[in-house]
Design an enzyme around this catalytic site. Sequence first.
Site, short mmCIF file in Angstrom:
data_model
loop_
_atom_site.label_atom_id
_atom_site.label_comp_id
_atom_site.label_asym_id
_atom_site.label_seq_id
_atom_site.Cartn_x
_atom_site.Cartn_y
_atom_site.Cartn_z
N LEU A 1 80.34 10.19 -54.40
CA LEU A 1 80.52 10.67 -53.36
C LEU A 1 80.14 11.26 -52.44
O LEU A 1 79.66 12.31 -52.14
CB LEU A 1 82.49 11.17 -53.54
CG LEU A 1 83.20 10.46 -54.70
CD1 LEU A 1 84.51 11.10 -55.08
CD2 LEU A 1 83.82 8.87 -54.20
N ASP A 2 80.43 10.92 -51.41
CA ASP A 2 79.67 11.48 -49.81
C ASP A 2 80.69 13.17 -50.00
O ASP A 2 81.46 13.26 -50.00
CB ASP A 2 80.21 11.03 -48.12
CG ASP A 2 80.02 9.35 -48.27
OD1 ASP A 2 78.91 8.70 -49.37
OD2 ASP A 2 80.87 8.73 -48.00
N ARG A 3 79.51 13.83 -49.42
CA ARG A 3 79.65 15.32 -48.97
C ARG A 3 81.53 15.17 -48.07
O ARG A 3 82.86 15.84 -48.61
CB ARG A 3 79.19 15.69 -47.71
CG ARG A 3 79.37 17.36 -47.92
CD ARG A 3 78.70 17.97 -46.29
NE ARG A 3 77.56 17.59 -46.07
CZ ARG A 3 76.98 18.14 -45.99
NH1 ARG A 3 76.39 19.41 -46.92
NH2 ARG A 3 76.09 17.72 -45.35
#
Length: 232
Positions: A101-103
């Site tokens: 998952l993106d930051r």
Amino acid sequence: MKLVRYLANLGYGSRKQVAQLFREGRITDAHGEVMYADDPLHHETLRVDGELLDPPPGLLLMLHKPVGYTCSTKDPGRIVYDLLPPRFRLRSPLLSSVGRLDRETSGLLLFTDEGALLHRISSPKSKLAKVYEATLASDLRGDEANTFSSGTLMLESEQTLLLPADLEVIDPRHVRLTLHEGRYHQARRMFAAVGNHVEALHRSQVGGLVLGELAVGDWTILSQEHQEALLS
Ligand code: URA
């Protein structure tokens, strides 16, 4: 497998350090009887400093990823592994996140040490549903659900069309998006492609597995039943 190697693989230290734990009498059975390095291996009865062992290999766990953590092991900032017991990073086979998952994305993130399971969940062929709740910067235009479900959308710098995705509109700025693949920054890029911007993104479900009441930053080990729900 010999006990020293088994415990080293669970992250209790190098083989040398684990051998030292045996010499210090810190490895016992469930009744506190000191165990020796050449005793037979029974995971359930072993204790280290009186504590039950971490789960054996075949581990599947779910983390409620907070915003601000990266899924990489190398990032100099906060990483998702900081939220797990330090021993989990030392396990062999390696415990790795299932996809990323993106930051700036929160929500359901899986980890496993089982290669076959990792492949089953993340393989493009599995087409496992991933459900995202998104908050948008602008009101929807009205044609986004049709565009996303059409199977004709091509993201910038890609060469293959996106699989049809389902968009449920909660209100003009809040949607639930169900994807069956996992391309780089996919949800954010899909909304960029229809002239919008994702302000907040949260994954609430993978396959039949829901994040439920798990608090932000908490993790839980998943049972066989959870695994079946996930793949259903
Ligand atoms: N889509 C995104 O844009 N980001 C994620 O983290 C997951 C899906």
